[in-house]
Design a protein around this motif. Structure first.
Motif, short mmCIF file in Angstrom:
data_model
loop_
_atom_site.label_atom_id
_atom_site.label_comp_id
_atom_site.label_asym_id
_atom_site.label_seq_id
_atom_site.Cartn_x
_atom_site.Cartn_y
_atom_site.Cartn_z
N PRO A 187 0.72 -0.98 -0.08
CA PRO A 187 0.03 0.24 0.11
C PRO A 187 0.81 1.61 0.08
CG PRO A 187 -0.47 -1.38 1.44
CD PRO A 187 0.55 -2.11 1.42
N PRO A 188 0.62 2.14 -0.57
CA PRO A 188 -0.56 3.12 -1.19
C PRO A 188 -1.34 1.81 -2.21
CG PRO A 188 0.55 4.54 -1.34
CD PRO A 188 1.67 3.33 -0.76
N CYS A 189 -3.12 1.91 -2.70
CA CYS A 189 -2.97 1.34 -2.98
C CYS A 189 -4.89 1.36 -3.67
CB CYS A 189 -3.01 -0.47 -3.11
SG CYS A 189 -3.79 -1.69 -4.53
N VAL A 190 -4.96 1.32 -4.82
CA VAL A 190 -6.70 1.28 -5.50
C VAL A 190 -7.04 -0.15 -5.76
CG1 VAL A 190 -8.68 3.50 -6.58
CG2 VAL A 190 -5.99 4.04 -5.94
N PRO A 191 -8.08 -0.77 -5.82
CA PRO A 191 -8.62 -1.84 -5.80
C PRO A 191 -9.47 -1.81 -6.69
CG PRO A 191 -8.55 -2.09 -3.38
CD PRO A 191 -7.86 -0.55 -3.84
N TYR A 192 -9.48 -2.37 -7.51
CA TYR A 192 -10.86 -2.46 -8.01
C TYR A 192 -12.05 -2.77 -7.15
CZ TYR A 192 -15.11 -3.59 -11.75
OH TYR A 192 -16.41 -3.40 -12.14
N LEU A 193 -12.92 -1.51 -7.18
CA LEU A 193 -14.29 -2.12 -6.18
C LEU A 193 -15.12 -2.68 -6.06
CD1 LEU A 193 -15.64 -0.48 -3.21
CD2 LEU A 193 -16.86 1.45 -5.38
N GLY A 194 -15.18 -2.97 -7.70
CA GLY A 194 -16.64 -4.39 -8.15
C GLY A 194 -15.67 -5.43 -7.93
N MET A 195 -14.58 -5.85 -6.99
CA MET A 195 -14.17 -7.68 -7.26
C MET A 195 -15.18 -7.35 -5.70
SD MET A 195 -10.79 -8.67 -6.14
CE MET A 195 -9.64 -7.69 -5.00
N TYR A 196 -15.13 -5.97 -4.64
CA TYR A 196 -15.62 -6.96 -3.18
C TYR A 196 -16.83 -6.06 -3.47
CZ TYR A 196 -10.46 -6.22 -2.19
OH TYR A 196 -9.50 -5.48 -1.68
N LEU A 197 -17.01 -5.76 -4.31
CA LEU A 197 -18.86 -5.65 -4.36
C LEU A 197 -19.57 -7.31 -4.93
CD1 LEU A 197 -19.50 -2.41 -5.85
CD2 LEU A 197 -19.65 -3.40 -3.08
N THR A 198 -18.88 -8.14 -5.16
CA THR A 198 -19.49 -9.34 -6.71
C THR A 198 -18.75 -9.98 -4.66
OG1 THR A 198 -18.48 -8.23 -8.23
CG2 THR A 198 -18.77 -11.35 -7.50
N ASP A 199 -17.60 -10.37 -3.41
CA ASP A 199 -17.51 -10.92 -2.77
C ASP A 199 -18.98 -10.36 -1.68
OD1 ASP A 199 -15.28 -11.62 -4.32
OD2 ASP A 199 -14.20 -10.72 -2.71
N LEU A 200 -19.30 -9.17 -1.44
CA LEU A 200 -20.10 -9.54 -0.93
C LEU A 200 -21.45 -9.37 -1.61
CD1 LEU A 200 -18.88 -5.28 0.47
CD2 LEU A 200 -19.30 -7.68 1.80
N ALA A 201 -22.07 -9.96 -2.63
CA ALA A 201 -23.69 -9.95 -3.10
C ALA A 201 -23.02 -11.50 -2.73
CB ALA A 201 -23.39 -9.78 -4.90
N PHE A 202 -21.79 -11.82 -2.93
CA PHE A 202 -22.12 -13.41 -2.84
C PHE A 202 -22.20 -14.21 -1.36
CE2 PHE A 202 -19.28 -17.53 -2.68
CZ PHE A 202 -19.86 -18.66 -3.15
N ILE A 203 -21.51 -13.30 -0.61
CA ILE A 203 -22.27 -13.67 0.73
C ILE A 203 -23.49 -13.93 1.16
CG2 ILE A 203 -21.51 -13.56 3.13
CD1 ILE A 203 -18.75 -12.47 2.39
N GLU A 204 -24.04 -12.21 0.25
CA GLU A 204 -25.20 -11.87 1.07
C GLU A 204 -26.19 -12.43 -0.25
OE1 GLU A 204 -26.74 -9.81 3.23
OE2 GLU A 204 -24.79 -8.18 3.88
N GLU A 205 -26.39 -12.81 -1.08
CA GLU A 205 -26.64 -13.99 -1.34
C GLU A 205 -27.14 -15.80 -0.65
OE1 GLU A 205 -28.99 -13.97 -3.82
OE2 GLU A 205 -28.85 -12.01 -4.28
N GLY A 206 -25.67 -15.83 -0.89
CA GLY A 206 -25.19 -17.40 -0.32
C GLY A 206 -26.44 -17.86 1.13
N THR A 207 -26.10 -16.91 2.16
CA THR A 207 -26.83 -17.21 3.88
C THR A 207 -27.78 -15.37 3.94
OG1 THR A 207 -24.84 -16.59 4.13
CG2 THR A 207 -25.19 -18.61 4.32
N PRO A 208 -28.49 -16.07 4.83
CA PRO A 208 -29.53 -14.83 5.22
C PRO A 208 -28.50 -14.10 6.40
CG PRO A 208 -30.35 -17.01 5.92
CD PRO A 208 -29.65 -17.91 5.06
N ASN A 209 -29.29 -13.04 7.70
CA ASN A 209 -28.82 -12.39 8.17
C ASN A 209 -28.86 -13.37 8.97
OD1 ASN A 209 -27.17 -10.30 6.39
ND2 ASN A 209 -29.43 -8.92 6.54
#
Length: 1177
Positions: free
Chosen positions: A1087-1109
């Motif tokens: 770091p410092p670094c600017v990653p691609y945000l869409g990669m993390y949003l995909t991971d979060l969507a993957f987790i949200e879709e897989g199991t309920p809160n």
């Protein structure tokens, strides 16, 4: 350009003589040595394309020769003041640089005393490089190659035409023969045909028209039917459904390929190695690591063959029967999932064997593995079932309710969801082991402590290691603030629950441990506030004092890039130190209760004391109606929570026995999902105001548990090995008695809250009021035993002998000097236990609980304020409630001085404004977008563009508050209101991408467009070097747009190295395999670094879709919260590391100028005008 030159010394001497006499340009220039950077004056002579330089004008032999063919020469800015400060001012303005086209040759830096002379040298050298001739030669060579290809194509076409002519001649002869035969037959049938009447020609015409009209009406009707169906929702749904199936086939193909690599490159070779004479691994370990991986591969090969067979029968895609076959066999995944964590532990243990580690690295270096490690391949099956669930969810969304496959697909989805619930927990539990193994693999020397599966990763980042106090005295203030020192002292630091690693990173991304780079936190003391005379380091540095048992004490001084970063680091380090101390104190008590001696190394789950500890309170490990535990232990060696009610989570947050940093981080990151900040503050207020009613009864029982009969024993015979060890965090608190007894005092260890300017909290007081305020006083960690009437010993305290410890706030702790003498009032002797009165006992018990509760509240608030300050900026009621609670704490008459100081520090951190005025904010960007454009693209260099793109991308990226990552707000209808900053980030990405495409399309000339593409790719490559992978994707996505990608003539003008560069950049940021290349790159970047945000949003969507809160029983799915917290923590790590790039308004105004931007339709229309479609032949 010729790649080599044959050198003849005699010829070179002859040319040097000619150059001195008839050279195009001659004169004295100053040349900078590449070895030491010094400037020396030499006599230079230019002849044709060769540059000679001599020691002086009378030298017979040249000192050096430069071949200028293919080089570039340009004026260069004057070096910085530090490099040329001793030269006259007028000589600092006439520098020029000769850059050679040969690989590995350093540029030649020259300067002259006169500006006209400098300009003449630049012009003559540029002419001598023959660059125009070389470019013309390359163009002619390309034309020649093109003409050769055309000629070869024409030859092939001529041969084909010749063959066709021969075939046609043969066909003509055959047809002639047939005609002769038909004519003869016609002559024989002639007499019979004349007898028949010929049909009326008008009737023939009518029939012909009727046939034409019937065909036209039929075709028109079918055309209307087909067009209506194509535009219908059902057809659109089927197209999307087919696309989902095609993507599923591609994903399954890649997954089968990954499994084949796992089996063929690792499993089978290791089986053969286990059968050798000197096996580096046993067959049992191979079976434990891989288990049924081979069976899973065979299963998915069958499933993959079935999918391909369905694709062959397209457009009839029936998949339900395939899932019906797959579902009964998915039980093998349950065995793999249950074994996954154990397999990683076995792998970590096997890697301690050098032979196995060497063999494994040899397997991983195989080109087929593409740089991925074994643990990466072992993790792939864990994500396959959730991927099937998402695919089925999308399929059902585009499958009509009356469809024949609807019920079968719904059944398959329900079965897979049941399996996925367990798999999500296992993925979360083993993520820490995978993270540790990945870091250990990056360290060149290896690091055995990371192979300890009880190590929990906390955080990593870049810090600057400053010299010790003795060395800093020699350096001047200018030296301490210089960039060279910052670069030399830059360290990559990793914090774990037991150790702190300090490494240096090489240019290749590998890590090297420092000589004293492995710090055991059990031997460390943290000092947050230092007396720094350097303005550049003021309030940003902190010290870790290490006191190894078998060596001399030493200290490590580290400098954080910002106050917020320092607060986060010191908060986490102090929390880890407190974890170790708290575990050690509890273990000491249980050792005495169980009469078991505990090893010196803390490995809590493996001791008899820990098992006694867990059995003593069933609520810590046994499932109940409102809580469910995982098999994995957290950093406090207590089973992790899988599901729990909100009340039980708040109870664990305020339990005095535990200070688990992983639980605290997860709770503070995700509490918005299942509760509110007001509820948390109310719970903390209850703990502070009513500790005896708010703290669980079992917690209080264990807190004051003591062994019967220990009062009469000899204190010297009542010590365990643990009691003789010195704990690492701030020393225990000495609590003065309410009586005047000179020996009546207690010790209590408390953790330390944080303030932006405060040191580590040292809640230790002396028995006298004067000593209590002294920063140099130190105390014995002795703890007086409870009164003789008690039956149990305090679980939170131990009774070590009266040894001396250092306070974290001691200034002399870093130097290793001897501590000041201990106070004359000695702590209570254990043998004098019966001297307490009953009032003293109850008074001390209440006082200890209140101090411990106060410390727990301050500890939670310290983390909350230092790591999540935006919570208080966005919620005024929350800030008011916390300030009110802290003011109540300050009004407590029994508050200790150090507690008062810590409370004031938290209040100060809440009230002060964030001091980052030197950094741009997102509001500044929006204002710049309204300013007129000042520069054009051609006047800006690739370096300037890349730096400013990186600066803007990081400003937009760091402005995203972490709460926007919760709940998939960016996918909702009201996403602009729920996640405005994520939407701004997405909009900024699209704006930059549109700017790149629009700027390329503004050129009407093919060569100008090709040059523009090459320049933008150079900008993207510099962004990659700056770790701005978001910028790389902005530019490559613009170049892959249909309006740009279709310009074949333009791309034909782009040189091959630039095309190869684009391929490399696209491979780095490719979404293939869940961005596997980008994830690997981010692991190795500094770091410092600017990653691609869409990669993390995909991971979060993957987790949200897989199991309920929440579960069906209404319990919080805390395993899911833990996975979300891990992703948010990685994002915030990149957000908090700033870039040291100077803002250039002229460049940012160009990048934010929306007058240049064209929409997608306009771009495509312009693309068609520039290069019209070529009609098919």
């Amino acid at each position: 350009m010729q790649k080599s030159v044959r050198y003849n010394e005699g010829h070179a001497l002859y040319l040097s003589v000619v150059a001195r006499k008839e050279g195009t340009k001659r004169g004295f220039l100053s040349r900078r040595s590449p070895e030491n950077g010094r400037w020396t004056e030499r006599f230079f002579a230019l002849y044709q394309n060769v540059l000679f330089y001599f020691e002086n004008e009378q030298s017979a032999r040249p000192s050096g020769i430069y071949l200028l063919e293919g080089c570039t020469c340009e004026r260069a800015p004057a070096p910085k003041v530090s490099a040329v400060g001793k030269e006259p001012m007028e000589r600092q303005q006439h520098y020029f640089l000769v850059i050679f086209g040969h690989d590995g040759q350093k540029p030649l830096e020259l300067r002259s005393e006169e500006e006209p002379d400098c300009n003449e040298w630049v012009e003559f050298i540029q002419q001598a490089s023959y660059s125009d001739i070389i470019i013309e030669r390359e163009i002619l060579m390309q034309k020649y190659i093109h003409l050769v290809q055309v000629m070869e194509t024409e030859k092939v076409a001529a041969n084909q035409l010749r063959t066709q002519l021969e075939d046609q001649d043969t066909e003509i002869e055959r047809l002639k023969a047939e005609i002769v035969v038909l004519n003869k037959a016609k002559e024989r049938m002639g007499p019979y045909q004349t007898a028949q009447e010929e049909e009326d020609p008008d009737i023939k015409k009518i029939k012909k028209v009727q046939s034409f009209m019937r065909g036209w009406l039929c075709r028109r009707k079918w055309k209307i039917i087909v067009q209506d169906y194509i535009c219908s929702p059902h057809a659109e749904s089927m197209r999307k459904r087919n696309q989902i199936v095609f993507n599923m086939v591609e994903t399954e193909t890649e997954y089968v390929h990954q499994l084949s690599i796992l089996v063929n490159c690792f499993l089978r070779p290791l089986r053969m190695a286990a059968s050798s004479k000197k096996p580096p691994i046993s067959h049992d370990d191979v079976s434990s690591i891989f288990l049924n991986s081979e069976t899973i591969m065979f299963l998915h090969e069958i499933f993959h063959q079935g999918l391909k067979a369905r694709i062959a029968n397209w457009p009839t895609l029936v998949l339900a029967d395939l899932f019906d076959i797959l579902l009964p066999m998915l039980n093998i995944y349950q065995e793999f999932v249950r074994n996954h964590q154990y397999s990683l532990q076995v792998l970590a243990n096997c890697k301690t064997n050098r032979d196995f580690d060497k063999l494994l690295k040899q397997y991983e270096s195989n080109a087929t593995c593409e740089g991925r490690m074994l643990e990466t391949f072992l993790t792939y099956p864990m994500f396959q079932i959730p991927r099937y669930i998402i695919t089925l969810h999308e399929l059902l969304a585009h499958t009509p309710h009356e469809h024949v496959e609807r019920k079968s697909l719904e059944f398959a989805k329900s079965k897979l969801e049941e399996l996925s619930k367990m798999m999500h927990d296992e993925v979360s539990d083993t993520e820490n082991i995978r993270k540790n193994l990945a870091i250990e693999r990056m360290i060149v020397e290896g690091c055995d402590i990371l192979l300890d599966t009880s190590q929990t990763f906390v955080r990593q980042g870049s810090l600057i290691q400053l010299p010790s106090s003795s060395e800093r005295g020699v350096l001047s203030k200018v030296r301490l603030g210089s960039l060279s020192l910052r670069k030399e002292g830059e360290r990559q630091c990793f914090l774990f629950t037991k150790h702190f690693l300090i490494c240096t990173r090489t240019s290749g991304g590998k890590l090297h441990l420092l000589k004293v780079g492995t710090l055991s936190l059990i031997e460390c003391t943290l000092i947050e506030e230092l007396d720094s005379s350097d303005e550049d380091c003021e309030y940003l540095d902190f010290k870790i004092v290490v006191e190894p048992p078998d060596g001399q004490p030493f200290s490590v001084v580290l400098l954080a890039p910002s106050r917020q970063e320092k607060a986060v680091w010191t908060s986490d380090i102090s929390q880890c130190i407190d974890n170790i101390r708290c575990n050690g104190l509890m273990t000491s008590v249980f050792e005495e209760n169980s009469k078991v001696s505990v090893p010196h190394m803390i490995n809590f789950p493996q001791t008899e004391a820990s098992r006694h500890f867990l059995k003593s309170d069933a609520r810590l490990h046994k499932d109940d109606v409102d809580i469910c535990f995982s098999k994995t232990l957290n950093s406090c060696k207590v089973p992790q929570i899988r599901y729990a009610s909100v009340e039980r989570l708040l109870e664990r947050l305020t339990d005095l026995r535990f200070l688990s940093i992983d639980f605290l981080n997860t709770f503070l990151h995700t509490y918005r999902i299942f509760t509110t900040a007001a509820v948390v503050i109310d719970k903390l207020a209850d703990i502070y105001k009513k500790p005896f009613t708010s703290i669980p009864v079992r917690s209080l029982e264990l807190f004051f548990a003591t062994n019967q009969g220990s009062w009469g024993a000899d204190p010297l015979n009542n010590k365990s090995p643990r009691l003789c060890r010195k704990f690492s965090s701030p020393p225990p608190l000495s609590i003065p008695s309410r009586t005047s007894s000179p020996v009546h005092c207690r010790k209590l260890s408390l953790s330390s809250p944080v303030g932006s300017k405060a040191g580590a909290l040292d809640l230790s007081t002396t028995p006298s009021s004067s000593a209590a305020n002294s920063p140099t006083s130190s105390h014995s960690p002795s703890i007086s035993s409870p009164p003789p009437g008690s039956t149990r010993s305090p679980s939170g305290f131990s009774s070590p002998p009266p040894t001396t410890t250092r306070s974290p706030s001691l200034p002399q702790a870093s130097g290793g000097a001897s501590p000041p003498p201990f106070s004359t009032k000695a702590p209570l002797d254990l043998s004098r236990g019966p001297s307490f009165s009953n009032s003293d006992k109850s008074c001390d018990k209440e006082f200890i609980i209140r101090r411990a509760a106060t410390n727990r509240v301050l500890n939670v608030l310290r983390h909350w304020v230092s790591k999540h300050s935006q919570d208080f900026d966005m919620n005024g009621d929350l800030k008011t409630g916390v300030v009110g609670l802290l003011e109540d704490v300050l009004r407590d008459p029994d508050l200790l001085p150090q507690e008062r100081k810590a409370t004031a520090n938290i209040l100060s951190a809440l009230s002060q404004e964030e001091q980052d005025d030197a950094q741009l904010k997102i509001e500044d960007i929006l204002q710049m977008a309204e300013s007129p454009k000042a520069e054009c693209f051609e006047s800006l260099s690739a370096m300037e563009l890349a730096e400013q793109i990186t600066l803007l991308d990081h400003i937009v990226f760091r402005s995203i508050p972490y709460e926007e990552f919760l709940g998939q707000g960016w996918m909702k209808v009201d996403k602009t209101e729920r996640t405005p900053f994520i939407m701004k980030t997405s909009q900024h990405f699209n704006d930059v991408s549109n700017l790149v495409a629009s700027q390329i399309m503004t050129h009407t000339d093919v060569g100008s467009r090709a040059s523009s593409i090459e320049k933008w790719l150079a900008v993207a490559d510099i962004c990659r070097c700056l770790n701005n992978y978001n910028g790389v994707l902005e530019i490559t996505s613009a170049l892959n747009r249909s309006a740009i990608y279709r310009l074949k003539k333009t791309w034909a003008k782009v040189c091959k190295p630039t095309k190869a560069l684009m391929d490399r950049l696209q491979k780095t940021v490719s979404s293939e395999g869940r961005f596997k290349n980008l994830r690997e790159t981010l692991k190795n970047c500094n770091p410092p670094c600017v990653p691609y945000l869409g990669m993390y949003l995909t991971d979060l969507a993957f987790i949200e879709e897989g199991t309920p809160n929440f579960t069906e029983e209404g319990l919080v799915n805390f395993s899911k919260m833990r996975m979300i917290s891990h992703i948010i923590r990685e994002i915030r790590q990149f957000q908090q590391a700033p870039y040291r790039i100077e803002h250039q308004p002229k460049v940012t105004q160009f990048l934010l100028d929306k007058t240049l931007v064209m929409d997608e339709d306009t771009l495509y229309e312009l693309s068609l005008k520039i290069e019209p479609r070529v009609p098919p032949a």
